[in-house]
Each structure stands twice: as structure tokens, then as C-alpha cells.
Design an enzyme around this catalytic site. Sequence first.
Site, PDB file in Angstrom:
ATOM      1  N   GLU A   7      25.354  72.766  55.023  1.00 54.56           N
ATOM      2  CA  GLU A   7      26.444  71.843  54.675  1.00 54.56           C
ATOM      3  C   GLU A   7      27.636  72.308  55.504  1.00 54.56           C
ATOM      4  O   GLU A   7      28.189  73.377  55.260  1.00 54.56           O
ATOM      5  CB  GLU A   7      26.735  71.946  53.174  1.00 54.56           C
ATOM      6  CG  GLU A   7      27.975  71.180  52.741  1.00 54.56           C
ATOM      7  CD  GLU A   7      28.415  71.544  51.320  1.00 54.56           C
ATOM      8  OE1 GLU A   7      27.577  71.906  50.469  1.00 54.56           O
ATOM      9  OE2 GLU A   7      29.639  71.472  51.070  1.00 54.56           O
ATOM     10  N   ARG A  38      36.509  71.302  56.479  1.00 56.57           N
ATOM     11  CA  ARG A  38      37.733  72.081  56.248  1.00 56.57           C
ATOM     12  C   ARG A  38      38.374  72.445  57.569  1.00 56.57           C
ATOM     13  O   ARG A  38      39.460  73.026  57.598  1.00 56.57           O
ATOM     14  CB  ARG A  38      37.398  73.361  55.486  1.00 56.57           C
ATOM     15  CG  ARG A  38      36.988  73.067  54.085  1.00 56.57           C
ATOM     16  CD  ARG A  38      36.525  74.287  53.361  1.00 56.57           C
ATOM     17  NE  ARG A  38      35.700  73.858  52.258  1.00 56.57           N
ATOM     18  CZ  ARG A  38      35.214  74.634  51.340  1.00 56.57           C
ATOM     19  NH1 ARG A  38      35.463  75.922  51.378  1.00 56.57           N
ATOM     20  NH2 ARG A  38      34.472  74.141  50.369  1.00 56.57           N
ATOM     21  N   LYS A  69      27.240  68.085  42.434  1.00 64.28           N
ATOM     22  CA  LYS A  69      27.602  69.456  42.792  1.00 64.28           C
ATOM     23  C   LYS A  69      28.493  69.981  41.671  1.00 64.28           C
ATOM     24  O   LYS A  69      29.610  69.474  41.480  1.00 64.28           O
ATOM     25  CB  LYS A  69      28.369  69.447  44.123  1.00 64.28           C
ATOM     26  CG  LYS A  69      29.060  70.758  44.440  1.00 64.28           C
ATOM     27  CD  LYS A  69      29.783  70.688  45.781  1.00 64.28           C
ATOM     28  CE  LYS A  69      30.677  71.903  45.965  1.00 64.28           C
ATOM     29  NZ  LYS A  69      31.115  72.113  47.330  1.00 64.28           N
TER      30      LYS A  69
HETATM   31  C1  3PG Z   1      32.278  75.251  48.418  1.00 63.80           C
HETATM   32  O1  3PG Z   1      33.212  74.591  48.758  1.00 63.80           O
HETATM   33  O2  3PG Z   1      31.201  74.732  48.153  1.00 63.80           O
HETATM   34  C2  3PG Z   1      32.534  76.684  48.193  1.00 63.80           C
HETATM   35  O3  3PG Z   1      33.564  77.170  48.963  1.00 63.80           O
HETATM   36  C3  3PG Z   1      31.363  77.566  48.312  1.00 63.80           C
HETATM   37  O4  3PG Z   1      31.622  78.503  47.389  1.00 63.80           O
HETATM   38  P1  3PG Z   1      31.468  80.030  47.704  1.00 63.80           P
HETATM   39  O5  3PG Z   1      32.249  80.301  48.957  1.00 63.80           O
HETATM   40  O6  3PG Z   1      32.020  80.720  46.484  1.00 63.80           O
HETATM   41  O7  3PG Z   1      29.986  80.280  47.883  1.00 63.80           O
END
Ligand code: 3PG
Length: 217
Positions: free
Chosen positions: A46, A50, A134
Amino acid sequence: MQKMTKEEALKTVGDRKIVPVVKLDRAEDAKPLCEALCEGGLPVAEITFRTSAAEESIRIVAKAFPDMMVGAGTVTNTEQAQRAVDAGAQFLVTPGFSRKITEFAVDHGIMIFPGACTPTELMMALEYDLPVVKFFPAKQYGGAGTIKSFSAPFPSLRFMPTGGINESNILEYLALKPVIACGGSWMVKDSLIKENDFAGIRDMTKAAVQLVKGAEK
Ligand code: 3PG
């Protein structure tokens, strides 16, 4: 990889059990990163909107890795969703629930995993017949216990918890019947990408794949 049906996308995510959440500052890192994921046995990513490199990164991966499933994450408007689809994204992930982006996905026949962490948002997902949400940010919203509580009123919904998940707690989530896979960035950390430590990414990915191999419901 060709455009996937929603069913194929769902099955692939369920088979892989982990969806690496990737943030790329430079599109030229997309190839070595995805090579590392594939060599580690996890051909799914994914790539999050960002950074401004997201669209180009998705385009590179969709072209260079036909066996990999690449999606767009952190999609916060329909313009990004359109750019993601045009670049070859096979699924969309949104941090929260957006009717506009959900309708875009439904209209374009692309799988969407919308962010949802309250009963109200889960009901919105049901209104659109979405099979999986999600659950984000999973840890901060009560973790596995919250998903357990959701399964009584929402028996048909499936979850992809993301946020605060790593090798120390992923099995707790995957043990739950409604959890089809977990999202996480622990094997594709910013620091590893910045240091070009793609061997490290490959090894952490391998370890993650090994860990979830036997995850039984
Ligand atoms: C996301 O946006 O899905 C998260 O930033 C992923 O979460 P994590 O960095 O805590 O794994």
C-alpha cells in the site's frame, strides 16, 4: 499485474495476511523496495499518498512488478483516487470513511478499504456493501478487543487492522475470525528506506511472512 476484480483483490490480501504500508519520499526507491518485499515473500504494497512521490511510485511498481499487488493508501480525495487508478493501483485505502471516495471506488469497480473505527462508520461501510474496513488506528482504538466487540453487531464485516501493529502483536489480531489481514509499516520503516537498507527490509519481510504462516483462526 492486470486490473483485479474486487474478489481477487480480497482473496490476495487475505492470502498474504500482511499489507505493508509504504511511504516513499523518492520514486526511485520504489523498485528496490518492491524487490525486497517480493524477495521476502510478500508481493503486496500500500503506497501512501503522504508524499508527492506516491503516484509515480505506484506507476513504476504496477509496470515493473506484474506479480505484485499494489494499492494506494492515505487517499483523502477523489482526485488522488483517480490518479492512483490511472497509475495502476489495484486497491484504495482511506484513513477515514469518505462517501465521495467510496462512491468513486464503487463506480470504478476497484476494491476499497475505508478507515473505520466506530460503529457509525461500520454502518456506513455496510450501506455500501463493503466487505472489509481498515480498522485504524487499531492500537489506539482498543486493538483486538474492540474488533471482538464489533463482531457481535456486525457479523458480516471483515477487518484490516492497521496502526501500531508489529511482530509482537500481529498474531493476536490474525487469530480473530473477522480479521483478514493486518496493515503495518514495521518492515518498511522510514529509516530503513532512507538508509537504502533494502536487504534489511527483505529480511524483516521474510521474518514477518514466516511469523504469520501458521496463523490459525
Ligand atoms: C497507516 O497509515 O496505515 C499507518 O501509518 C500504519 O501504521 P503503523 O506505522 O503503526 O504500522
